[in-house]
Write a protein that holds these residues in place. Structure first.
Motif, PDB file in Angstrom:
ATOM      1  N   ILE A 119       0.823  -1.210   0.000  1.00  0.00           N
ATOM      2  CA  ILE A 119       0.000   0.000   0.000  1.00  0.00           C
ATOM      3  C   ILE A 119       0.860   1.264   0.000  1.00  0.00           C
ATOM      4  N   LYS A 120       2.123   1.094   0.384  1.00  0.00           N
ATOM      5  CA  LYS A 120       2.967   2.285   0.453  1.00  0.00           C
ATOM      6  C   LYS A 120       3.526   2.658  -0.928  1.00  0.00           C
ATOM      7  N   CYS A 121       4.072   1.654  -1.616  1.00  0.00           N
ATOM      8  CA  CYS A 121       4.732   1.978  -2.894  1.00  0.00           C
ATOM      9  C   CYS A 121       3.851   1.585  -4.084  1.00  0.00           C
ATOM     10  N   ARG A 122       2.721   0.969  -3.836  1.00  0.00           N
ATOM     11  CA  ARG A 122       1.818   0.520  -4.895  1.00  0.00           C
ATOM     12  C   ARG A 122       2.499  -0.393  -5.910  1.00  0.00           C
ATOM     13  N   GLY A 123       3.401  -1.228  -5.390  1.00  0.00           N
ATOM     14  CA  GLY A 123       3.967  -2.267  -6.256  1.00  0.00           C
ATOM     15  C   GLY A 123       5.342  -1.949  -6.814  1.00  0.00           C
ATOM     16  N   GLY A 156       8.013  -1.203  -5.119  1.00  0.00           N
ATOM     17  CA  GLY A 156       9.089  -1.710  -4.268  1.00  0.00           C
ATOM     18  C   GLY A 156       9.590  -0.614  -3.364  1.00  0.00           C
ATOM     19  N   CYS A 157       9.562  -0.893  -2.037  1.00  0.00           N
ATOM     20  CA  CYS A 157      10.044   0.104  -1.090  1.00  0.00           C
ATOM     21  C   CYS A 157      10.587  -0.616   0.139  1.00  0.00           C
ATOM     22  N   GLU A 158      11.037   0.173   1.105  1.00  0.00           N
ATOM     23  CA  GLU A 158      11.627  -0.430   2.291  1.00  0.00           C
ATOM     24  C   GLU A 158      10.612  -1.289   3.037  1.00  0.00           C
ATOM     25  N   ARG A 159       9.409  -0.756   3.135  1.00  0.00           N
ATOM     26  CA  ARG A 159       8.379  -1.422   3.908  1.00  0.00           C
ATOM     27  C   ARG A 159       8.106  -2.838   3.406  1.00  0.00           C
ATOM     28  N   CYS A 160       8.094  -3.006   2.065  1.00  0.00           N
ATOM     29  CA  CYS A 160       7.747  -4.310   1.506  1.00  0.00           C
ATOM     30  C   CYS A 160       8.997  -5.108   1.158  1.00  0.00           C
ATOM     31  N   GLY A 161      10.159  -4.611   1.599  1.00  0.00           N
ATOM     32  CA  GLY A 161      11.400  -5.323   1.303  1.00  0.00           C
ATOM     33  C   GLY A 161      11.659  -5.382  -0.194  1.00  0.00           C
ATOM     34  N   TRP A 162      11.217  -4.351  -0.886  1.00  0.00           N
ATOM     35  CA  TRP A 162      11.456  -4.214  -2.326  1.00  0.00           C
ATOM     36  C   TRP A 162      10.784  -5.299  -3.163  1.00  0.00           C
ATOM     37  N   THR A 163       9.730  -5.905  -2.591  1.00  0.00           N
ATOM     38  CA  THR A 163       8.998  -6.913  -3.360  1.00  0.00           C
ATOM     39  C   THR A 163       7.781  -6.284  -4.037  1.00  0.00           C
ATOM     40  N   GLY A 164       7.336  -5.114  -3.542  1.00  0.00           N
ATOM     41  CA  GLY A 164       6.123  -4.505  -4.072  1.00  0.00           C
ATOM     42  C   GLY A 164       4.863  -5.151  -3.528  1.00  0.00           C
ATOM     43  N   LYS A 165       5.021  -6.131  -2.635  1.00  0.00           N
ATOM     44  CA  LYS A 165       3.861  -6.865  -2.116  1.00  0.00           C
ATOM     45  C   LYS A 165       3.825  -6.809  -0.591  1.00  0.00           C
ATOM     46  N   MET A 166       2.630  -6.926  -0.041  1.00  0.00           N
ATOM     47  CA  MET A 166       2.482  -6.928   1.415  1.00  0.00           C
ATOM     48  C   MET A 166       2.910  -8.275   1.994  1.00  0.00           C
ATOM     49  N   TYR A 167       2.670  -9.337   1.258  1.00  0.00           N
ATOM     50  CA  TYR A 167       3.017 -10.671   1.734  1.00  0.00           C
ATOM     51  C   TYR A 167       3.781 -11.390   0.640  1.00  0.00           C
ATOM     52  N   PRO A 168       4.774 -12.148   0.996  1.00  0.00           N
ATOM     53  CA  PRO A 168       5.601 -12.790  -0.032  1.00  0.00           C
ATOM     54  C   PRO A 168       4.814 -13.777  -0.912  1.00  0.00           C
ATOM     55  N   GLU A 169       3.790 -14.420  -0.335  1.00  0.00           N
ATOM     56  CA  GLU A 169       3.064 -15.429  -1.105  1.00  0.00           C
ATOM     57  C   GLU A 169       1.572 -15.226  -0.988  1.00  0.00           C
ATOM     58  N   SER A 170       0.841 -15.773  -1.949  1.00  0.00           N
ATOM     59  CA  SER A 170      -0.613 -15.766  -1.866  1.00  0.00           C
ATOM     60  C   SER A 170      -1.117 -17.018  -2.561  1.00  0.00           C
ATOM     61  N   VAL A 171      -2.373 -17.364  -2.271  1.00  0.00           N
ATOM     62  CA  VAL A 171      -2.977 -18.523  -2.925  1.00  0.00           C
ATOM     63  C   VAL A 171      -2.880 -18.344  -4.442  1.00  0.00           C
ATOM     64  N   GLU A 172      -3.251 -17.138  -4.869  1.00  0.00           N
ATOM     65  CA  GLU A 172      -3.216 -16.817  -6.295  1.00  0.00           C
ATOM     66  C   GLU A 172      -1.853 -17.096  -6.929  1.00  0.00           C
ATOM     67  N   GLU A 173      -0.810 -16.573  -6.301  1.00  0.00           N
ATOM     68  CA  GLU A 173       0.517 -16.727  -6.890  1.00  0.00           C
ATOM     69  C   GLU A 173       1.002 -18.168  -6.860  1.00  0.00           C
ATOM     70  N   LEU A 174       0.665 -18.862  -5.766  1.00  0.00           N
ATOM     71  CA  LEU A 174       1.100 -20.257  -5.666  1.00  0.00           C
ATOM     72  C   LEU A 174       0.462 -21.114  -6.764  1.00  0.00           C
ATOM     73  N   ILE A 175      -0.792 -20.770  -7.110  1.00  0.00           N
ATOM     74  CA  ILE A 175      -1.480 -21.529  -8.160  1.00  0.00           C
ATOM     75  C   ILE A 175      -1.050 -21.033  -9.543  1.00  0.00           C
ATOM     76  N   ALA A 176      -0.864 -19.721  -9.650  1.00  0.00           N
ATOM     77  CA  ALA A 176      -0.637 -19.141 -10.981  1.00  0.00           C
ATOM     78  C   ALA A 176       0.716 -19.507 -11.588  1.00  0.00           C
ATOM     79  N   LYS A 177       1.734 -19.615 -10.755  1.00  0.00           N
ATOM     80  CA  LYS A 177       3.076 -19.782 -11.327  1.00  0.00           C
ATOM     81  C   LYS A 177       3.197 -21.054 -12.181  1.00  0.00           C
ATOM     82  N   PRO A 178       2.829 -22.214 -11.631  1.00  0.00           N
ATOM     83  CA  PRO A 178       2.925 -23.415 -12.489  1.00  0.00           C
ATOM     84  C   PRO A 178       1.990 -23.345 -13.704  1.00  0.00           C
TER      85      PRO A 178
END
Ligand code: ZN
Ligand code: ZN
Length: 454
Positions: free
Chosen positions: A230-234, A236-258
């Motif tokens: 919510i801080k950098c809107r994707g 990448g910033c200090e708060r999100c550890g430069w991932t652009g995301k609030m959480y490292p993983e999500s159901v969506e991403e775990l399913i989407a990658k394969p």
């Protein structure tokens, strides 16, 4: 030959002669003006047949004793050699040692039917890297081309024609079918090829692939969908550890990658029948979802092995089952399913000991109850404040210790279960806290079932 048959033949030839005298026309563009006459014949054959008949009759005139008729016949032959680009007329004139002008570019198509093979080859090449079963060819035309044809048709009162757009799309489509063995699909094509035969531009509209299934979320702490910081809107910033995301993983991403790996798509969107909180598990038969793969290069996916690779990749966190192909319509239905019945299991802790009588009353009062719920405080920042009425169908209470219980709640979808326990400062009525008269906190929350029948 009856009188009227003779008349009709004469009329077709006369109109064609007038058209050709005024405008250069290729075989396709002349034949297209009579496209609805006859069947199973290409417009280019129609056009050529008409030109040949005109040439035969002109040749006969050239052989006449009458000088004026001879001159008229010669003029028609020359016209067919230039405006009609008719090789037979050209050869005939050469044999008679007569000079004639240059072939002229077709007035209606500017010669694009002549270049059709080249364009078709380009279309087929552009489709090379995509796997598909059916397609549609869409034609983009410069406005003046369509206007010119409309005016032309009006000028000669053309009645039995096909549009240039239709003929182009039909011919290119037929060639793609012949070369690649794929079928045209006018309703739901997997790929639409947009062709501008005048500029030679080709673009592809690759329609999404939809894969439906159910997912189980086996652990707490991961959100359903990718949650942009919510801080950098994707960015990448200090708060999100430069991932652009609030959480490292999500159901969506775990399913989407394969799925992205298997389909070589350009991206995905995730649709589900409602969502559980980040700290709730999703158990039982799982929650229905559909993943939309954008611009997939592969479509003929072995869903069983895809299921296996997802479950391998997301091992211990998320599990998918019952994968099947779906379509856009299924996404709409899925969204309408947010109100589907759910079964929750929640572990509740009270701030004091509770008696068996109190627990029996809790079960009795909540089973069949209507819960009035204002938008919970914790989601007010992203949802509008409104009052909902949600049904509870059944509640089962089991004691775990002096001050904690397990509740199984079967209710209408959309009920905020955590607030049903706490009461959310009176924003949810009735609540477990209110009925017992003690502060109640949800400790663990799981979704046990999502009913898809409505
Ligand atoms: Zn033409
Ligand atoms: Zn950030």
């Amino acid at each position: 030959m009856t009188g009227s048959e003779g008349e009709n033949l004469k009329r077709i030839l006369e109109i064609s002669l007038k058209m050709l005298e005024k405008y250069p026309l290729c075989d396709n563009c002349l034949g297209r003006q009579f496209a609805l006459l006859g069947f199973g014949v290409d417009n280019c054959d129609r056009g050529r047949a008409i030109k040949l008949l005109l040439a035969l009759s002109a040749h006969e005139m050239v052989l006449s004793k009458d000088k004026r008729e001879r001159e008229e016949g010669m003029a028609i032959l020359k016209m067919l050699a230039t405006n009609g680009s008719l090789k037979m007329a050209q050869d005939l004139l050469r044999r008679m040692k007569r000079r004639f002008g240059e072939e002229k570019e077709c007035f209606l198509c500017g010669g694009c039917f002549k270049n059709l093979q080249e364009i078709t080859d380009k279309v087929i090449k552009s489709l090379e890297e995509y796997e598909f079963n059916d397609f549609l060819v869409g034609i983009k035309l410069p406005l003046e081309v369509e206007e010119r044809e409309d005016e032309f048709k009006a000028e000669f009162s053309v009645q039995y024609s096909e549009s240039i757009r239709n003929e182009l799309s039909r011919l290119i489509g037929r060639e793609v079918t012949r070369k690649l063995g794929k079928n045209a699909n006018y309703m739901k094509p997997q790929i639409v090829v947009l062709v501008n035969p005048f500029s030679g531009d080709i673009s592809l509209q690759v329609n999404s692939l939809f894969i439906a299934g159910r997912y189980r979320k086996l652990i707490r702490g991961i959100p359903q969908s990718k949650w942009i910081c919510i801080k950098c809107r994707g960015k990448g910033c200090e708060r999100c550890g430069w991932t652009g995301k609030m959480y490292p993983e999500s159901v969506e991403e775990l399913i989407a990658k394969p799925i992205l790996e298997a389909t070589l798509g350009e991206g995905t969107s995730f649709h589900a029948a409602g969502r559980e909180d980040r700290d709730a598990r999703m158990l039982g038969r799982g929650r229905p979802f559909i993943i939309e793969v954008k611009k997939p290069k592969k479509r003929n996916i072995d869903l069983k092995s895809l299921e296996k690779s997802i479950n391998e990749y997301a091992k211990g966190k998320v599990e998918v089952l019952n994968l099947r192909l779906a379509d856009k319509e299924d996404v709409r239905k899925l969204k309408g399913m947010e109100g589907a019945q759910k079964v929750y299991r929640v572990i509740v802790r009270f701030d004091r000991e509770v008696t068996d009588d109190e627990l029996a009353r809790l079960e009795r009062e909540l089973s069949g109850a209507i819960i009035y719920q204002r938008t919970p405080m914790r989601v007010l920042h992203r949802r509008s404040d409104k009052l909902r009425e949600k049904h509870i169908y059944e509640v089962k209470v089991k004691r775990l210790s002096k001050d904690s219980i397990e509740m199984r709640i079967k209710c209408q979808g959309g009920l905020y279960v955590k607030e049903l326990i706490t009461g959310d400062n009176g924003r949810t009525e009735p609540s477990v806290s209110k009925i017992i008269g003690a502060k109640a906190e949800p400790v663990d929350l799981d979704v046990l079932d999502v009913f898809t029948r409505r």
